[in-house]
Every structure is written in C-alpha cells, then in structure tokens.
Design a protein around this motif. Structure first.
Motif, short mmCIF file in Angstrom:
data_model
loop_
_atom_site.label_atom_id
_atom_site.label_comp_id
_atom_site.label_asym_id
_atom_site.label_seq_id
_atom_site.Cartn_x
_atom_site.Cartn_y
_atom_site.Cartn_z
N GLN A 291 -31.52 -9.18 23.20
CA GLN A 291 -30.77 -8.13 22.53
C GLN A 291 -29.31 -8.55 22.50
OE1 GLN A 291 -31.29 -4.38 24.44
NE2 GLN A 291 -30.38 -3.28 22.74
N LEU A 292 -28.68 -8.40 21.35
CA LEU A 292 -27.33 -8.92 21.16
C LEU A 292 -26.42 -7.84 20.61
CD1 LEU A 292 -28.50 -12.13 19.36
CD2 LEU A 292 -27.60 -12.03 21.66
N SER A 293 -25.12 -8.02 20.80
CA SER A 293 -24.18 -7.12 20.15
C SER A 293 -24.21 -7.42 18.65
CB SER A 293 -22.78 -7.33 20.70
OG SER A 293 -22.08 -8.26 19.91
N PRO A 294 -23.96 -6.41 17.81
CA PRO A 294 -24.11 -6.65 16.37
C PRO A 294 -22.97 -7.45 15.74
CG PRO A 294 -23.59 -4.35 16.81
CD PRO A 294 -23.71 -5.02 18.13
N PHE A 295 -21.81 -7.59 16.42
CA PHE A 295 -20.73 -8.32 15.78
C PHE A 295 -21.08 -9.80 15.69
CE2 PHE A 295 -18.49 -4.48 17.04
CZ PHE A 295 -17.92 -4.15 15.83
N GLY A 296 -21.16 -10.30 14.46
CA GLY A 296 -21.58 -11.67 14.25
C GLY A 296 -22.97 -11.72 13.64
N ALA A 297 -23.61 -10.58 13.48
CA ALA A 297 -24.89 -10.50 12.77
C ALA A 297 -25.93 -11.44 13.36
CB ALA A 297 -24.68 -10.80 11.28
N ARG A 298 -26.16 -11.31 14.66
CA ARG A 298 -27.07 -12.23 15.32
C ARG A 298 -28.43 -11.63 15.63
NH1 ARG A 298 -24.17 -16.56 16.81
NH2 ARG A 298 -22.04 -16.29 16.12
N GLY A 299 -28.54 -10.31 15.60
CA GLY A 299 -29.81 -9.68 15.96
C GLY A 299 -30.91 -10.05 14.98
N GLY A 300 -30.78 -9.57 13.76
CA GLY A 300 -31.80 -9.83 12.75
C GLY A 300 -31.93 -11.32 12.44
N ASN A 301 -30.79 -12.00 12.31
CA ASN A 301 -30.84 -13.41 11.93
C ASN A 301 -31.52 -14.26 13.01
OD1 ASN A 301 -29.51 -13.57 9.29
ND2 ASN A 301 -27.77 -12.69 10.37
N PHE A 374 -1.72 -20.82 13.24
CA PHE A 374 -2.42 -21.46 14.36
C PHE A 374 -3.20 -20.44 15.18
CE2 PHE A 374 1.01 -20.14 17.29
CZ PHE A 374 0.30 -19.93 18.45
N ALA A 375 -2.72 -19.18 15.22
CA ALA A 375 -3.35 -18.18 16.08
C ALA A 375 -4.55 -17.52 15.42
CB ALA A 375 -2.33 -17.13 16.49
N ARG A 376 -4.73 -17.72 14.10
CA ARG A 376 -5.82 -16.99 13.41
C ARG A 376 -7.21 -17.39 13.88
NH1 ARG A 376 -2.38 -16.96 7.75
NH2 ARG A 376 -0.73 -15.70 8.69
N PRO A 377 -7.44 -18.67 14.18
CA PRO A 377 -8.79 -19.00 14.69
C PRO A 377 -9.11 -18.34 16.04
CG PRO A 377 -7.65 -20.98 13.94
CD PRO A 377 -6.64 -19.87 13.95
N LEU A 378 -8.07 -17.85 16.74
CA LEU A 378 -8.32 -17.19 18.02
C LEU A 378 -8.79 -15.74 17.83
CD1 LEU A 378 -5.11 -18.49 19.83
CD2 LEU A 378 -7.43 -18.92 20.63
N VAL A 379 -8.53 -15.17 16.62
CA VAL A 379 -8.96 -13.79 16.36
C VAL A 379 -10.48 -13.78 16.25
CG1 VAL A 379 -8.86 -11.86 14.74
CG2 VAL A 379 -6.81 -13.25 15.15
N ASN A 380 -11.13 -12.93 17.05
CA ASN A 380 -12.59 -12.93 17.08
C ASN A 380 -13.11 -11.52 16.80
OD1 ASN A 380 -15.29 -13.18 17.61
ND2 ASN A 380 -15.03 -14.41 19.45
N SER A 381 -13.41 -11.26 15.53
CA SER A 381 -14.00 -9.97 15.18
C SER A 381 -15.48 -10.17 14.85
CB SER A 381 -13.28 -9.35 13.98
OG SER A 381 -13.48 -10.13 12.82
N GLY A 382 -16.08 -11.19 15.46
CA GLY A 382 -17.47 -11.55 15.19
C GLY A 382 -17.51 -12.91 14.55
N ARG A 383 -18.24 -13.82 15.14
CA ARG A 383 -18.35 -15.17 14.57
C ARG A 383 -19.61 -15.26 13.73
NH1 ARG A 383 -13.46 -16.38 15.03
NH2 ARG A 383 -12.62 -16.96 17.06
N LEU A 384 -19.46 -15.94 12.61
CA LEU A 384 -20.56 -16.14 11.68
C LEU A 384 -21.78 -16.74 12.39
CD1 LEU A 384 -20.91 -15.94 8.64
CD2 LEU A 384 -20.17 -18.30 8.48
N SER A 385 -22.92 -16.14 12.15
CA SER A 385 -24.16 -16.66 12.73
C SER A 385 -24.53 -17.98 12.05
CB SER A 385 -25.27 -15.63 12.52
OG SER A 385 -26.53 -16.23 12.64
N ARG A 386 -24.69 -19.01 12.86
CA ARG A 386 -25.08 -20.32 12.33
C ARG A 386 -26.44 -20.70 12.89
NH1 ARG A 386 -20.93 -22.54 9.78
NH2 ARG A 386 -18.86 -21.77 10.27
N PRO A 387 -27.17 -21.54 12.16
CA PRO A 387 -28.50 -21.91 12.66
C PRO A 387 -28.39 -22.66 13.98
CG PRO A 387 -27.91 -23.26 10.77
CD PRO A 387 -26.86 -22.19 10.88
#
Lengths: 519, 71
Positions: A291-301, A374-387
């Motif tokens: 079970q995962l948190s939904p930010f990053g769309a990892r549950g269904g994927n 430079f600081a934008r990659p540190l912002v984490n509002s959910g990381r894209l689900s990758r295979p």
C-alpha cells in the motif's frame, strides 16, 4: 462449476489489478474465475494517473487505443507557494514513443473496459461474491459467499487482488509491515465547466487553505480532482460532509463557480507491504500486497505491473514450468514495491514535514526554487512513476553480453517509431521476443519469435521493422547483428553481440526449463 | 572525494560574524529557514553529494553526543 473440479486460477478481487491479471491469463489460454464483492465496477475515480508503462501494458492487452483516446494527456505542471506561483515545469518526455508520460483517466472507465475484454475472452466474473475462508495447502480451498449461497472452490492458485483491506491476507494472518503517516487528505472530484488549463497545479500553504497542501488535476468528462491536505486532527466524518467540502472548494475557486460533487473520500497515507508476496499456493498482488501514498501515482500503476509480471509466469507454471519461476515474481515485485515505498515516503515527508526542522528545509527549498532553478529538482510534490528496473532479478542472464549504451538487464523494452505510424512495442506480442538489430538474414534454429530492426525497409516481411529514424538502434545502442532477448512482460532478459541459437535457448531455459512451455 | 577538514578560511572571524549577523532580528522559524537555505545553497555549490553526506554524518554525531552529554 462442480465443486470437485480444480480451477487453475482463482482471483479474489475484480478491481484494476485482478481484472488485468485475468485478461492477461485469458490471452495465454488460462481461464480464471474472478470473485468480486461489488455488484458493478467501483464508484469514484480513485486512481487517475496512468503512467507510460501501464499504458504500454494495456496496449499489449488490446486496450491501449481507448486509454489514449479517452485519457487526458498533460505535460505542464505548476507549483505555488503561499500566494505566489514559484515555477512551472514541462514533463514532456522525449519524442518517439507511442505512449505519453501518462494520461489522466478515471479508474472506473478502465475497469469497465477490462470487464468487457475479460468477458469477451471467456473470463468467469462472479459478482457479489466474497471470500469467507481460505485453506492454503497443496492447493487452495476457498469458501465463498454470494447470491447463490456459500460454497467451496478448489484452485491450483489463489491470487489475492482484494485490495488494501485484503480478507485473504487477514485470513492467512500475514503482517502488513510499514508506516502509517499521521495526516489525512480529502479527495473531491468536482464536475465543472472551468477554463483552467490541462495542467497539474500543486499549492504549498496557499491562502485559501493555510498550512496545508492542495492539488488540482483534470480528468475526462469535465471532472477535476482536488486533493486537500487536512492534517491528522481532522475528523473524517465531519470533513466528508458535502457542505463542508463545497465551502473548501468555493474558498479555492471563488464564490461564483458552478460545480457539483462527483465523489468525496478522506484517507490517510500508508506505506507498507507484506514480507513476501508468494505464500505457498496463494499469491498477493496490488494493494493487497503493498500500500502506497497516492502522490506519484504508484498504487494503480504498480499493481498493473504486478499483474504484468505474474501473468506469464503463472501461465508457464500451469503449462509445466518449474514452480520456482514464481519465486522471481516475489523477488522482482518486492524490490519494486520497496522502490515505490521509498519514493512515496520521500514525497510524503516533503509534503507533510514532521518537525520544525523538516518544515524549515521544505520552506527553504520552496523559497529558493522561486528564484533559482537549481532548487527546483528538490521540490517533491510526487515523483513520476517509472517502470521498475529488475536489476537484481534471479532471471537475468549472467552470461549476457554487454555493449556501450546497452539497455540494462531487467529494464523494460524501449519504444521507438518503426515503419509508417507504427511502433516497436506493438510488435512484441505476449511471448518471448528476440530483437535482432540489422538487415535480416536466415536464422539458424530460432527457438523464439525474432524481429529484425533494420535501417532499410524490406517489403513483405512482417518480421522486419523499418527503423526509419534510427531511434531504435540508438536507444538500444546495439551493434549490427546485436540481439536483445525480451521476456513476455517486455523486460530485458539477455543480450547477445551476435545471434547464437544455443545461447538464446539456454537463456530461456533458465527461466521456463522447457522452451516448449512458452514459445 | 573526501571532506576537507583542514582550516581553509582566510578570515574566520569575519565569516563567523557574518553568520551571526545574518540571523539578527529573525524569529526562531525564520532563523531555521535561513540556515536551511544556506545549507542548500552551499550543498549545491559543492555538488559532490558524498562530501555533503560526510559533513551531515559528522554534524549528526556531534549533535547526538552533545544531546547525550546534556541529558
């Protein structure tokens, strides 16, 4: 179904994961029985972000075109901190792939299409049935209760796809280990005619919802997903009340916006998993396993990838491959779950700081991000689900050759345009495939379906794909004559600098013992 | 790369004074944010994450030891 017959596969749970698995098995000639408690597909949009890999899996299963047509494709995101937009970003993946980074689409649309495809393929879906008892032995005996009473089914394999509150997991007494985050979130799906662009907007600490985060996302049919962070003190019952939800939405969108509520849900984050996914004759997949948190769309994927990983292995074992093949499902998908849990936990820690120091760092990142890229990659509002890259899979061929730019063992096959309006992944099918880079030549004793990826077209040869842009050769880094062996779930099993029938056969035999099982 | 722990500052008193002056007039939360911003700016300038991880480990060990000594 007579009670004394043994089903090959019984699937508990006819949601996204159970139906995907049932359809995949049906295409391999295994007709599963699917039990589902509900009378129809689930209400509420639930999972809405279907990632590229999921779209590719559904394309293999014949549902890709519908998903791409109905789903909303978006690439642009914006991040707000307090009253200001601090930056926008474009997720546009590189060109030359059939599927976008992801589409937004309500889970009920996908489930309805899966049901249609399953029924057409002969899957036996029994609705309003629930599992009430499990005996997990040399085979599995499952007591089920439904409209025609209670009876016992015997199955060679029980696949538990019965969700986060899995009854099967509970009845086997298995621990679900991990972390519960002390926070609550409100999901509101809102129907409205709005002229917001098709973008993902994420607010940290906005004026209309102080000290919390808010997410806005578009779905098809003029439905918008709004996700409000509520904090741990919030009372779920009170927060679910429509007037309360509507007040929050009006505070966000303005008093005069006309909307109706489609679906409301309050949830807490959990990041946890079973220690093992394979327990004798019972195998867990999807939310029942992790079970995962939904930010990053990892549950269904991740659940769809579980099904994709399990289907061919189960079919192979039923056809005579050694049962230990299923241990690789456990190894591969447990590792993938851990990777997803890591990402989901990091996103949650950013969105919900747990100490004054964590909040200071979070706000520091956001303040810096407004002025300094430079600081934008540190912002984490959910990381894209990758295979998942199945780098440590026991199936990977230890004898594989390597070359500069070679796709890693266990990584997923990379798409590329071929011919006219056509795509490499469309040609992979449901079995093992050997990609042979270079002009076609006669193959000695091919044990597997072979596809040539050639720089020049060869009319009349369905097994020769015209790599007209050169992207396929570049993405696989392959030398002329180089070969990449793909598993039925399209992950890289082995690589050969030149075609060698015996080596290909032995890489496959390590997996399925006898090649006849799954050619 | 290994964290350089030799003395490297040309004017240590000026650096120390600048750090203290930067915090002047800020409340607790703003001070914390300032320090966090400094850390992030410098970490990005250093770039080599293994160096930053070594610094984090040393600072953490010291902080934990001091907490143990005062508890």
């Amino acid at each position: 179904m007579k009670p004394d017959t043994t089903l090959p596969v019984l699937i508990a749970g006819g949601g996204l994961v159970g139906l995907t698995l049932a359809l995949d098995l049906a295409r391999r000639g295994v007709r599963a029985v699917v039990l589902d408690q509900a009378a129809s597909v689930a209400e509420g949009s639930r999972a809405i972000c279907f990632a590229k890999r999921t779209l590719e899996i559904f394309a293999r299963l014949g549902l890709g075109a519908r998903m791409l047509e109905k789903g909303i494709t978006w690439n642009q995101g914006r991040v707000f901190f307090q009253a200001r937009e601090i930056y926008g970003f474009n997720l546009l993946a590189e060109d030359g792939h059939e599927c976008p980074a992801f589409v937004n689409l309500q889970q009920y649309h996908v489930e309805a299409w899966l049901v249609d495809a399953c029924l057409a393929a002969g899957v036996d879906i029994r609705r309003r049935y629930r599992v009430v008892g499990v005996e997990n032995g040399a085979d599995v005996r499952v007591s089920v209760a439904g409209p025609e009473g209670t009876y016992t089914l015997r199955a060679a394999w029980l696949i538990a796809c019965d969700g986060a509150r899995s009854f099967v997991r509970e009845s086997l007494g298995l621990d679900f280990l991990g972390q519960v985050f002390r926070d609550r979130f409100l999901i509101a799906d809102v129907k409205m005619q709005a002229d917001f662009p098709t973008e993902r907007w994420f607010w940290f600490d906005p004026p209309f919802h102080r000290h919390q985060s808010v997410l806005l996302h578009k779905q098809p049919d003029d439905v918008w997903r709004i996700d409000f962070q509520l904090g741990w003190e919030a009372d779920p019952e009170v927060e679910r009340a429509p007037e309360r939800v509507c007040a929050r939405i009006r505070a966000m969108l303005g008093e005069d916006v006309d909307f109706s509520l489609e679906w409301v849900s309050v949830y807490t984050f959990r990041c946890r998993r079973l220690h093992r996914f394979v327990h004798g004759r019972t195998i867990f997949a999807g939310d029942a396993a992790h079970q995962l948190s939904p930010f990053g769309a990892r549950g269904g994927n991740s659940g769809v990838q579980d099904a994709d990983n399990l289907g061919w292995k189960l079919a192979a074992v039923l056809a005579g491959a050694p049962v230990r093949l299923l241990d690789s499902y456990d190894a591969e998908r447990v590792a993938a779950a851990d990777e997803n849990i890591l990402h989901a936990t990091r996103s949650t820690d950013f969105i919900t700081p747990k100490s004054p120091a964590a909040r200071a760092y979070r706000d520091a990142v956001l303040s810096l991000a407004e002025r300094f890229p430079f600081a934008r990659p540190l912002v984490n509002s959910g990381r894209l689900s990758r295979p998942a890259v199945l780098a440590d899979s026991p199936l990977n061929d230890p004898e594989a050759d390597d070359w500069p730019g070679a796709p890693p063992l266990g990584s997923v096959a990379i798409d590329a345009p071929v011919g006219e309006d056509d795509w490499l992944l469309r040609h992979l099918g449901d079995g093992f495939t050997l990609l042979v880079f270079g002009p076609p030549f006669p193959l000695d004793a091919p044990a597997v379906r072979c596809l040539f990826i050639a720089a020049e077209p060869v009319p009349g040869r369905a097994d020769v794909l015209h790599d007209r842009t050169g992207l396929a050769a570049r993405r696989y880094g392959a030398p002329i004559g180089g070969c990449v062996l793909l598993r039925p779930d399209q992950h890289v099993l082995s690589r050969f600098v030149r075609y060698d029938a015996a080596r290909v056969a032995s890489a496959m035999a390590r997996v399925v013992a006898s090649i006849g099982v799954m050619a | 790369m290994s964290l350089d722990l030799s003395p490297r500052l040309a004017d240590p008193d000026a650096l120390y004074a600048a750090l203290i002056a930067a915090h002047q007039g800020l409340d607790e939360a703003a001070s914390r944010r300032l320090d966090a911003q400094l850390v992030l700016l410098l970490a990005n300038h250093i770039g080599a994450q293994d160096v930053v991880f070594q610094a984090i480990a040393i600072a953490r060990d010291l902080a934990a030891a001091q907490e143990g000594a005062t508890a």
